[in-house]
Design a protein around this motif. Structure first.
Motif, PDB file in Angstrom:
ATOM      1  N   GLN A  64       4.764  33.008  -7.908  1.00  0.00           N
ATOM      2  CA  GLN A  64       6.214  33.025  -8.053  1.00  0.00           C
ATOM      3  C   GLN A  64       6.814  32.232  -6.898  1.00  0.00           C
ATOM      4  N   VAL A  65       7.351  31.065  -7.218  1.00  0.00           N
ATOM      5  CA  VAL A  65       7.882  30.166  -6.197  1.00  0.00           C
ATOM      6  C   VAL A  65       9.378  30.421  -6.003  1.00  0.00           C
ATOM      7  N   ILE A  66       9.762  30.622  -4.757  1.00  0.00           N
ATOM      8  CA  ILE A  66      11.177  30.743  -4.375  1.00  0.00           C
ATOM      9  C   ILE A  66      11.503  29.525  -3.522  1.00  0.00           C
ATOM     10  N   TRP A  67      12.485  28.764  -3.964  1.00  0.00           N
ATOM     11  CA  TRP A  67      12.797  27.488  -3.308  1.00  0.00           C
ATOM     12  C   TRP A  67      14.043  27.603  -2.435  1.00  0.00           C
ATOM     13  N   PHE A  68      13.930  27.151  -1.190  1.00  0.00           N
ATOM     14  CA  PHE A  68      15.057  27.041  -0.264  1.00  0.00           C
ATOM     15  C   PHE A  68      15.273  25.564   0.057  1.00  0.00           C
ATOM     16  N   HIS A  69      16.498  25.102  -0.119  1.00  0.00           N
ATOM     17  CA  HIS A  69      16.806  23.746   0.335  1.00  0.00           C
ATOM     18  C   HIS A  69      17.710  23.809   1.560  1.00  0.00           C
ATOM     19  N   CYS A  70      17.296  23.094   2.606  1.00  0.00           N
ATOM     20  CA  CYS A  70      18.033  23.060   3.872  1.00  0.00           C
ATOM     21  C   CYS A  70      18.255  21.594   4.245  1.00  0.00           C
ATOM     22  N   ALA A  71      19.475  21.242   4.577  1.00  0.00           N
ATOM     23  CA  ALA A  71      19.753  19.857   4.969  1.00  0.00           C
ATOM     24  C   ALA A  71      18.932  19.488   6.195  1.00  0.00           C
ATOM     25  N   PHE A  76      17.913  25.540   8.181  1.00  0.00           N
ATOM     26  CA  PHE A  76      16.645  26.277   8.136  1.00  0.00           C
ATOM     27  C   PHE A  76      16.765  27.590   8.903  1.00  0.00           C
ATOM     28  N   ASP A  77      17.392  27.512  10.086  1.00  0.00           N
ATOM     29  CA  ASP A  77      17.613  28.726  10.878  1.00  0.00           C
ATOM     30  C   ASP A  77      18.464  29.735  10.105  1.00  0.00           C
ATOM     31  N   GLN A  78      19.433  29.238   9.335  1.00  0.00           N
ATOM     32  CA  GLN A  78      20.280  30.142   8.556  1.00  0.00           C
ATOM     33  C   GLN A  78      19.511  30.767   7.397  1.00  0.00           C
ATOM     34  N   PHE A  99      13.621  19.751   2.978  1.00  0.00           N
ATOM     35  CA  PHE A  99      14.594  19.207   3.918  1.00  0.00           C
ATOM     36  C   PHE A  99      15.061  17.841   3.425  1.00  0.00           C
ATOM     37  N   PHE A 100      16.320  17.547   3.671  1.00  0.00           N
ATOM     38  CA  PHE A 100      16.812  16.188   3.439  1.00  0.00           C
ATOM     39  C   PHE A 100      16.607  15.334   4.680  1.00  0.00           C
ATOM     40  N   SER A 101      16.853  15.918   5.848  1.00  0.00           N
ATOM     41  CA  SER A 101      16.858  15.163   7.098  1.00  0.00           C
ATOM     42  C   SER A 101      15.500  15.204   7.798  1.00  0.00           C
ATOM     43  N   PHE A 143      20.362  27.296  -1.932  1.00  0.00           N
ATOM     44  CA  PHE A 143      20.882  26.141  -1.197  1.00  0.00           C
ATOM     45  C   PHE A 143      21.639  26.688   0.015  1.00  0.00           C
ATOM     46  N   VAL A 144      21.166  26.340   1.202  1.00  0.00           N
ATOM     47  CA  VAL A 144      21.699  26.933   2.423  1.00  0.00           C
ATOM     48  C   VAL A 144      22.880  26.119   2.941  1.00  0.00           C
ATOM     49  N   LYS A 145      23.993  26.781   3.103  1.00  0.00           N
ATOM     50  CA  LYS A 145      25.244  26.272   3.672  1.00  0.00           C
ATOM     51  C   LYS A 145      25.940  25.278   2.751  1.00  0.00           C
ATOM     52  N   TYR A 146      25.393  24.084   2.611  1.00  0.00           N
ATOM     53  CA  TYR A 146      26.005  23.077   1.736  1.00  0.00           C
ATOM     54  C   TYR A 146      24.938  22.078   1.331  1.00  0.00           C
ATOM     55  N   GLU A 147      25.346  20.884   0.940  1.00  0.00           N
ATOM     56  CA  GLU A 147      24.472  19.823   0.433  1.00  0.00           C
ATOM     57  C   GLU A 147      23.937  20.201  -0.943  1.00  0.00           C
ATOM     58  N   PHE A 148      24.768  19.974  -1.942  1.00  0.00           N
ATOM     59  CA  PHE A 148      24.443  20.309  -3.323  1.00  0.00           C
ATOM     60  C   PHE A 148      24.082  19.030  -4.074  1.00  0.00           C
TER      61      PHE A 148
END
Length: 357
Positions: A64-71, A76-78, A99-101, A143-148
């Motif tokens: 079961q994969v849970i995906w987090f996207h962090c700019a 990531f800390d959030q 990560f995007f960055s 999706f953490v904080k923003y960057e949709f």
């Protein structure tokens, strides 16, 4: 009746046009970063990190994969407190982080974390999104904080992935609240729930018809409180500080150092400088201006230091170093990239920073 049909048709055409422009813009972004990679080290990392992206990814079949996207690293800390909570509830979950960055990819391993696999997010094209979901098949995405990223979000919806926004922050100048923002509002309306940081964000979302939202605050508070509980003793910094007050300069940029170094030349108290960029040229530039300063990497435990300035030229010690501080200056406030002021504040340090925040 005719007016209503005309309005609906116009709205549909505008949405389609914005979608076309968005996808052209995404390809333009990819091309511009490839060109920039010829001149910029950060852009080069962005491009090279996405080559052969699927060559070494793990087999997630049956998991079961849970995906987090962090700019980047701050997001990531959030996300970390929620990742840890999910793992506590079910250790069999596979936590995937994108990560995007390059900043996030370069430094995430310096955090204690529960992520099972970390990778760059592929460029947000329709084909990349389809490939990503075909391989990983996550059941939930955060999706953490923003960057949709619209293509990934729409593909997630097609695959019945539950979408959530964590520690969201929205401002009136964001494109979702502009006259041309219909396509981007459609992206947000794919989400199950928004957990935002403040009431202003909640009201902005409600103004565009999004009511599946609640205020949960900023999870960085949870993160720094956890860090405070897990402070590790640093014998080198403890020995350098002794019984004196310690001024900690955290994540300084050249714009900050231009102001601080003339002050430090006449300041008799103990100072620890932790530059944001620790490449050799930057560190040597500081040493040239402060010739009496010593470098952390050159010291041994319990070594007596005669200098009153210590340069932290390594990664991973700064959050603990604040526990030895008496007051702090946090960098980035003169370049528009203010770093985390909560890390020193959690230890009760008065915090100084620049005007761009």
């Amino acid at each position: 009746m005719a007016d209503s049909i005309l309005q609906k048709t116009s709205k549909r055409i505008l949405l389609q046009l914005m979608g076309i422009l968005y996808n052209i813009g995404i390809y333009g972004l990819g091309l511009s970063l490839r060109i920039a990679s010829l001149f910029s080290a950060k852009a080069k990392l962005w491009v090279s990190g996405r080559k052969n992206l699927y060559a070494e990814i793990p087999n997630t079949e049956g998991k079961q994969v849970i995906w987090f996207h962090c700019a980047s690293l701050g997001e990531f800390d959030q996300g970390l407190p929620l990742m840890e909570k999910l793992k506590q509830q079910d250790t069999s979950l596979f936590i995937l982080v994108t990560f995007f960055s390059p900043s996030g990819m370069q430094h995430y391993h310096k955090r204690n974390h529960t992520a099972d696999f970390v990778m760059y997010l592929p460029l947000d094209t329709k084909s990349n999104a389809r490939k990503f979901f075909t391989y990983f098949q996550p059941t939930k995405a955060f999706f953490v904080k923003y960057e949709f990223w619209s293509n990934f979000i729409f593909e997630a919806k097609k695959n019945n992935v539950l979408l959530y926004n964590v520690s969201g922050i929205f401002r009136p100048n964001h494109r979702y609240f502009k006259w041309y923002g219909g396509y981007f509002r459609k992206t947000l309306k794919a989400f199950e729930w928004f957990f935002v940081q403040n009431r202003a964000s909640l009201e902005l979302l409600k103004s565009i018809g999004i009511v599946n939202v609640s205020i949960s605050g900023d999870s960085r508070f949870d993160r720094v409180l956890d860090n405070k509980k897990q402070v590790v003793e640093n014998e080198i910094i403890a020995s350098f500080k002794g019984n004196e007050a310690l001024f900690v300069i955290g994540s300084s940029w050249p714009e900050d150092e231009k102001i601080l170094i003339p002050f430090l030349k006449n300041y008799a108290g103990k100072t620890l400088i932790a530059p944001h960029n620790i490449d050799e040229n930057h560190i040597q530039n500081i040493v040239n201006q402060l010739p009496n300063a010593v470098r952390y990497s050159k010291l041994k435990k319990n070594e007596i230091v005669s200098s009153n300035i210590l340069i932290l030229d390594t990664i991973g010690q700064l959050s603990n170093a604040y526990s030895y501080g008496s007051f702090a200056y946090i960098g980035g406030g003169f370049s528009g990239s203010l770093h985390n002021i909560l890390e020193p504040a959690v230890f009760g340090l008065p915090v100084i920073f620049g005007p761009k925040h």
